[in-house]
Motif scaffolding. Sequence first.
Motif, PDB file in Angstrom:
ATOM      1  N   ASN A 224       0.509  -1.387   0.282  1.00  0.00           N
ATOM      2  CA  ASN A 224       0.245   0.868   0.410  1.00  0.00           C
ATOM      3  C   ASN A 224       0.728   1.441  -0.254  1.00  0.00           C
ATOM      4  O   ASN A 224       0.575   2.647  -0.515  1.00  0.00           O
ATOM      5  N   GLU A 225       2.191   0.796   1.057  1.00  0.00           N
ATOM      6  CA  GLU A 225       2.986   1.928   1.092  1.00  0.00           C
ATOM      7  C   GLU A 225       3.840   2.727  -0.543  1.00  0.00           C
ATOM      8  O   GLU A 225       3.941   3.998  -0.730  1.00  0.00           O
ATOM      9  N   ILE A 226       4.257   1.624  -0.774  1.00  0.00           N
ATOM     10  CA  ILE A 226       4.947   1.840  -2.091  1.00  0.00           C
ATOM     11  C   ILE A 226       3.790   2.137  -3.643  1.00  0.00           C
ATOM     12  O   ILE A 226       4.974   3.256  -4.027  1.00  0.00           O
ATOM     13  N   ASP A 227       2.745   1.678  -3.530  1.00  0.00           N
ATOM     14  CA  ASP A 227       1.806   2.582  -3.875  1.00  0.00           C
ATOM     15  C   ASP A 227       1.464   4.054  -3.637  1.00  0.00           C
ATOM     16  O   ASP A 227       1.368   5.400  -4.714  1.00  0.00           O
ATOM     17  N   ARG A 228       2.345   4.912  -3.093  1.00  0.00           N
ATOM     18  CA  ARG A 228       2.166   6.438  -2.802  1.00  0.00           C
ATOM     19  C   ARG A 228       3.644   6.830  -3.443  1.00  0.00           C
ATOM     20  O   ARG A 228       3.740   8.431  -3.781  1.00  0.00           O
ATOM     21  N   TRP A 229       4.155   6.257  -4.052  1.00  0.00           N
ATOM     22  CA  TRP A 229       5.613   7.013  -5.038  1.00  0.00           C
ATOM     23  C   TRP A 229       5.024   8.138  -5.798  1.00  0.00           C
ATOM     24  O   TRP A 229       6.600   8.642  -5.621  1.00  0.00           O
ATOM     25  N   THR A 230       4.219   8.349  -6.021  1.00  0.00           N
ATOM     26  CA  THR A 230       4.003   9.338  -6.983  1.00  0.00           C
ATOM     27  C   THR A 230       3.347  10.989  -6.149  1.00  0.00           C
ATOM     28  O   THR A 230       3.954  11.583  -7.202  1.00  0.00           O
ATOM     29  N   ASP A 231       3.864  10.642  -4.811  1.00  0.00           N
ATOM     30  CA  ASP A 231       3.243  11.686  -4.002  1.00  0.00           C
ATOM     31  C   ASP A 231       4.287  12.358  -3.575  1.00  0.00           C
ATOM     32  O   ASP A 231       4.434  13.591  -3.448  1.00  0.00           O
ATOM     33  N   TYR A 232       5.787  11.778  -4.622  1.00  0.00           N
ATOM     34  CA  TYR A 232       7.416  12.432  -3.533  1.00  0.00           C
ATOM     35  C   TYR A 232       8.083  13.582  -5.102  1.00  0.00           C
ATOM     36  O   TYR A 232       7.617  13.110  -5.826  1.00  0.00           O
ATOM     37  N   ASP A 233       8.944  14.180  -4.429  1.00  0.00           N
ATOM     38  CA  ASP A 233       9.552  15.127  -5.367  1.00  0.00           C
ATOM     39  C   ASP A 233      10.717  14.147  -5.346  1.00  0.00           C
ATOM     40  O   ASP A 233      11.114  14.114  -6.992  1.00  0.00           O
ATOM     41  N   TYR A 234      11.453  12.855  -5.273  1.00  0.00           N
ATOM     42  CA  TYR A 234      12.156  12.384  -5.658  1.00  0.00           C
ATOM     43  C   TYR A 234      11.746  10.777  -4.756  1.00  0.00           C
ATOM     44  O   TYR A 234      11.232  10.175  -3.873  1.00  0.00           O
ATOM     45  N   VAL A 235      11.918   9.988  -6.133  1.00  0.00           N
ATOM     46  CA  VAL A 235      12.180   8.340  -4.972  1.00  0.00           C
ATOM     47  C   VAL A 235      13.537   7.598  -5.868  1.00  0.00           C
ATOM     48  O   VAL A 235      13.733   8.258  -6.722  1.00  0.00           O
ATOM     49  N   LEU A 236      14.171   7.045  -4.309  1.00  0.00           N
ATOM     50  CA  LEU A 236      15.321   6.028  -5.145  1.00  0.00           C
ATOM     51  C   LEU A 236      15.272   4.537  -4.917  1.00  0.00           C
ATOM     52  O   LEU A 236      14.341   4.706  -4.007  1.00  0.00           O
ATOM     53  N   VAL A 237      15.608   4.041  -5.217  1.00  0.00           N
ATOM     54  CA  VAL A 237      15.778   2.560  -5.206  1.00  0.00           C
ATOM     55  C   VAL A 237      17.517   1.818  -4.483  1.00  0.00           C
ATOM     56  O   VAL A 237      18.298   2.122  -5.086  1.00  0.00           O
ATOM     57  N   ASN A 238      16.924   1.219  -3.709  1.00  0.00           N
ATOM     58  CA  ASN A 238      17.814   1.228  -2.597  1.00  0.00           C
ATOM     59  C   ASN A 238      18.838  -0.050  -2.856  1.00  0.00           C
ATOM     60  O   ASN A 238      18.112  -1.381  -1.901  1.00  0.00           O
ATOM     61  N   GLU A 239      19.398  -0.444  -3.951  1.00  0.00           N
ATOM     62  CA  GLU A 239      20.069  -1.134  -4.167  1.00  0.00           C
ATOM     63  C   GLU A 239      21.243  -1.739  -3.972  1.00  0.00           C
ATOM     64  O   GLU A 239      21.380  -2.525  -3.138  1.00  0.00           O
ATOM     65  N   ASP A 240      22.296  -0.380  -3.183  1.00  0.00           N
ATOM     66  CA  ASP A 240      23.084  -0.195  -2.202  1.00  0.00           C
ATOM     67  C   ASP A 240      22.895   0.797  -1.943  1.00  0.00           C
ATOM     68  O   ASP A 240      22.577   2.213  -2.454  1.00  0.00           O
ATOM     69  N   ILE A 241      23.567   0.277  -0.657  1.00  0.00           N
ATOM     70  CA  ILE A 241      23.433   1.491   0.324  1.00  0.00           C
ATOM     71  C   ILE A 241      24.287   2.895   0.355  1.00  0.00           C
ATOM     72  O   ILE A 241      23.922   3.977   0.271  1.00  0.00           O
TER      73      ILE A 241
END
Length: 211
Positions: free
Chosen positions: A157-174
């Motif tokens: 449910n939370e992941i579905d909100r990604w379009t609300d954000y200014d930036y979206v990062l996929v944390n593959e490597d910290i």
Amino acid sequence: MDHRRGLMLILSSPSGAGKTTLTRMLLQQPDLDLKLSISVTTRKRRSSEADGIHYHFIDQEAFFRLRDSGDLLEQAEVHGNFYGTPRKWVEERLSQGRDVLFDIDYQGARQVREKAPRDVVTIFILPPSMRELRARLERRAEDSSETIEKRLAAARNEIDRWTDYDYVLVNEDIQTTFDDLTAIVRAERLRRPRIAAGMGEFVAGLLAEEG
Ligand code: 5GP
């Protein structure tokens, strides 16, 4: 040129996407001078947590009192517990032109953005896969298996909100994600509306110089 307005930097993600580690790394980077807003919560303290450091742990009655007297900048119910951001500490720090980091969910991010749209930067951290998210929640091993299942369902449910954000990062490597985060903070600090007051004086001085 140091009359910059304080920035509210909001990090959201489903639990287990690495947000806690990234928050710690940001706070430990001395030149960023970031401080974390400590929320109040009615959730039970985990054994690894300390009152006043990770959260202010309070009961529901105290939470409703704070909420109803307008002492919370935002508040939400997450996974059956109440969470909220004490307003006073944040406002004091922002008024000194210093930035504040928030680890809050999409409901809180939306409320803060509505209240102060010009001073908010929102960043969403995604896990590289649902399998990795589950593995991280299980490695943490602090929550019961029932809680882990609940959090995985909530994550979708939370992941579905990604379009609300200014930036979206996929944390593959910290480390890569951390480098991206620091780049965002540094760039956002330089945006013209945030430095306009001090920069106006500087530019007036420049133009007054014989050149
Ligand atoms: P946890 O119980 O795992 O510490 O946090 C659960 C969720 O609540 C996380 O997504 C976290 O970002 C969110 N959260 C923590 N504090 C606050 C708060 O003050 N306000 C809101 N809206 N969410 C919060």
